[in-house]
Write an enzyme that holds these catalytic residues in place. Sequence first.
Site, PDB file in Angstrom:
ATOM      1  N   HIS A   1      13.191  94.193  59.305  1.00  0.00           N
ATOM      2  CA  HIS A   1      12.321  95.249  58.769  1.00  0.00           C
ATOM      3  C   HIS A   1      12.803  96.622  59.250  1.00  0.00           C
ATOM      4  O   HIS A   1      12.865  97.582  58.482  1.00  0.00           O
ATOM      5  CB  HIS A   1      10.876  95.041  59.237  1.00  0.00           C
ATOM      6  CG  HIS A   1      10.209  93.811  58.682  1.00  0.00           C
ATOM      7  ND1 HIS A   1       9.617  92.855  59.468  1.00  0.00           N
ATOM      8  CD2 HIS A   1      10.041  93.382  57.410  1.00  0.00           C
ATOM      9  CE1 HIS A   1       9.102  91.893  58.710  1.00  0.00           C
ATOM     10  NE2 HIS A   1       9.351  92.182  57.449  1.00  0.00           N
TER      11      HIS A   1
ATOM     12  N   LYS B   1      -5.497  85.702  54.466  1.00  0.00           N
ATOM     13  CA  LYS B   1      -4.770  84.942  55.484  1.00  0.00           C
ATOM     14  C   LYS B   1      -4.920  85.609  56.844  1.00  0.00           C
ATOM     15  O   LYS B   1      -5.138  86.819  56.928  1.00  0.00           O
ATOM     16  CB  LYS B   1      -3.285  84.759  55.102  1.00  0.00           C
ATOM     17  CG  LYS B   1      -2.494  86.038  54.955  1.00  0.00           C
ATOM     18  CD  LYS B   1      -1.022  85.733  54.643  1.00  0.00           C
ATOM     19  CE  LYS B   1      -0.267  87.021  54.428  1.00  0.00           C
ATOM     20  NZ  LYS B   1       1.108  86.880  54.030  1.00  0.00           N
TER      21      LYS B   1
ATOM     22  N   ARG C   1      16.513  89.781  50.918  1.00  0.00           N
ATOM     23  CA  ARG C   1      17.465  89.104  51.796  1.00  0.00           C
ATOM     24  C   ARG C   1      18.389  88.176  51.029  1.00  0.00           C
ATOM     25  O   ARG C   1      19.592  88.264  51.100  1.00  0.00           O
ATOM     26  CB  ARG C   1      16.714  88.301  52.871  1.00  0.00           C
ATOM     27  CG  ARG C   1      16.005  89.173  53.879  1.00  0.00           C
ATOM     28  CD  ARG C   1      15.011  88.386  54.651  1.00  0.00           C
ATOM     29  NE  ARG C   1      14.002  87.825  53.747  1.00  0.00           N
ATOM     30  CZ  ARG C   1      13.083  86.965  54.095  1.00  0.00           C
ATOM     31  NH1 ARG C   1      13.025  86.537  55.325  1.00  0.00           N
ATOM     32  NH2 ARG C   1      12.203  86.540  53.217  1.00  0.00           N
TER      33      ARG C   1
ATOM     34  N   SER D   1       9.764  86.662  59.716  1.00  0.00           N
ATOM     35  CA  SER D   1       8.686  86.702  60.714  1.00  0.00           C
ATOM     36  C   SER D   1       8.265  85.288  61.091  1.00  0.00           C
ATOM     37  O   SER D   1       7.936  85.019  62.255  1.00  0.00           O
ATOM     38  CB  SER D   1       7.486  87.470  60.156  1.00  0.00           C
ATOM     39  OG  SER D   1       7.853  88.793  59.859  1.00  0.00           O
TER      40      SER D   1
HETATM   41  N1  COA Z   1      14.373  91.475  56.984  1.00  0.00           N
HETATM   42  C1  COA Z   1      13.786  90.438  57.604  1.00  0.00           C
HETATM   43  N2  COA Z   1      12.741  89.775  57.116  1.00  0.00           N
HETATM   44  C2  COA Z   1      12.241  90.210  55.951  1.00  0.00           C
HETATM   45  C3  COA Z   1      12.788  91.270  55.255  1.00  0.00           C
HETATM   46  C4  COA Z   1      13.891  91.919  55.815  1.00  0.00           C
HETATM   47  N3  COA Z   1      14.500  92.928  55.219  1.00  0.00           N
HETATM   48  N4  COA Z   1      12.093  91.440  54.134  1.00  0.00           N
HETATM   49  C5  COA Z   1      11.157  90.506  54.124  1.00  0.00           C
HETATM   50  N5  COA Z   1      11.244  89.755  55.223  1.00  0.00           N
HETATM   51  C6  COA Z   1      10.449  88.570  55.545  1.00  0.00           C
HETATM   52  C7  COA Z   1       9.375  88.744  56.527  1.00  0.00           C
HETATM   53  O1  COA Z   1       9.826  88.500  57.812  1.00  0.00           O
HETATM   54  C8  COA Z   1       8.364  87.711  56.059  1.00  0.00           C
HETATM   55  O2  COA Z   1       8.761  86.421  56.468  1.00  0.00           O
HETATM   56  P1  COA Z   1       7.730  85.195  56.486  1.00  0.00           P
HETATM   57  O3  COA Z   1       7.136  85.082  55.129  1.00  0.00           O
HETATM   58  O4  COA Z   1       8.604  84.070  56.857  1.00  0.00           O
HETATM   59  O5  COA Z   1       6.733  85.516  57.518  1.00  0.00           O
HETATM   60  C9  COA Z   1       8.506  87.786  54.575  1.00  0.00           C
HETATM   61  O6  COA Z   1       9.825  88.165  54.344  1.00  0.00           O
HETATM   62  C10 COA Z   1       7.635  88.796  53.908  1.00  0.00           C
HETATM   63  O7  COA Z   1       6.894  89.526  54.849  1.00  0.00           O
HETATM   64  P2  COA Z   1       6.730  91.073  54.866  1.00  0.00           P
HETATM   65  O8  COA Z   1       8.049  91.745  54.801  1.00  0.00           O
HETATM   66  O9  COA Z   1       5.879  91.387  56.038  1.00  0.00           O
HETATM   67  O10 COA Z   1       5.998  91.372  53.509  1.00  0.00           O
HETATM   68  P3  COA Z   1       4.882  90.528  52.790  1.00  0.00           P
HETATM   69  O11 COA Z   1       5.534  89.705  51.729  1.00  0.00           O
HETATM   70  O12 COA Z   1       3.991  89.862  53.755  1.00  0.00           O
HETATM   71  O13 COA Z   1       4.100  91.723  52.105  1.00  0.00           O
HETATM   72  C11 COA Z   1       2.544  92.711  50.592  1.00  0.00           C
HETATM   73  C12 COA Z   1       3.394  91.499  50.971  1.00  0.00           C
HETATM   74  C13 COA Z   1       1.622  93.108  51.725  1.00  0.00           C
HETATM   75  C14 COA Z   1       3.420  93.874  50.231  1.00  0.00           C
HETATM   76  C15 COA Z   1       1.753  92.240  49.362  1.00  0.00           C
HETATM   77  O14 COA Z   1       1.113  91.007  49.649  1.00  0.00           O
HETATM   78  C16 COA Z   1       0.717  93.230  48.935  1.00  0.00           C
HETATM   79  O15 COA Z   1       1.020  94.222  48.329  1.00  0.00           O
HETATM   80  N6  COA Z   1      -0.545  92.943  49.260  1.00  0.00           N
HETATM   81  C17 COA Z   1      -1.661  93.779  48.884  1.00  0.00           C
HETATM   82  C18 COA Z   1      -2.480  93.111  47.769  1.00  0.00           C
HETATM   83  C19 COA Z   1      -1.858  93.399  46.426  1.00  0.00           C
HETATM   84  O16 COA Z   1      -1.706  94.522  46.004  1.00  0.00           O
HETATM   85  N7  COA Z   1      -1.529  92.306  45.707  1.00  0.00           N
HETATM   86  C20 COA Z   1      -0.989  92.426  44.374  1.00  0.00           C
HETATM   87  C21 COA Z   1       0.488  92.415  44.365  1.00  0.00           C
HETATM   88  S1  COA Z   1       1.073  90.822  43.901  1.00  0.00           S
END
Ligand code: COA
Length: 162
Positions: free
Chosen positions: A18, A42, A91, A129
């Site tokens: 990140h 969650k 990724r 993560s």
């Molecule tokens: N390097 C390392 N890891 C990365 C990465 C990077 N460049 N990019 C993503 N990841 C990983 C994270 O570690 C995480 O791993 P895990 O799933 O094994 O724990 C996963 O990819 C994604 O996590 P994160 O980057 O924290 O993003 P997210 O997918 O949890 O975020 C939101 C999602 C919050 C952006 C999305 O759910 C959201 O917008 N929520 C609000 C509600 C909404 O508007 N919903 C409608 C849209 S569908």
Amino acid sequence: MLKRAVYPGTFDPFTLGHLDIVERAVKIFDDVIIAVANPRHKEPLLPIDVRKNLIIESVSHLKNVSVMEFEGLLVDFLKKLGIRTVIRGLRAVSDYDYELKMAWINKKLYDEMETIFLLSSEQFAYLSSSFVKEIFSLGGDIRPFVPRAVAEYLESLRKGTF
Ligand code: COA
């Protein structure tokens, strides 16, 4: 006109992958807002305040980065800030399907927004993560995968000193 962008995620926890995305995003945008999601459906390992504070510490060497939390729809958060650009890291091919759907759904909800994808640097392409949490829960060394502030916090949890 200032180029502003939001980098949203759950960041549970914030990893070096990140951080890599943020460090590269600040070279493209004038202002990057890391938006820490507070999901209703969650239960993250780390509470929202902890996730937020660890990110603030981890990006303290960067200018033009701020950290905010949000609840509800990402598009509503963007509209509130008057920002139309979202950054997401990609990724591997496996991310593509989920990211594409999310970008399309967001666009359907808010036509003026754009999602910009930054390719993960090679050395972080395997990192997630969930892996960090698994290594942590099994007693492994998480320091190669997360910023120092995150590693120190998790280590203190393990030792029960927090
Ligand atoms: N390097 C390392 N890891 C990365 C990465 C990077 N460049 N990019 C993503 N990841 C990983 C994270 O570690 C995480 O791993 P895990 O799933 O094994 O724990 C996963 O990819 C994604 O996590 P994160 O980057 O924290 O993003 P997210 O997918 O949890 O975020 C939101 C999602 C919050 C952006 C999305 O759910 C959201 O917008 N929520 C609000 C509600 C909404 O508007 N919903 C409608 C849209 S569908």
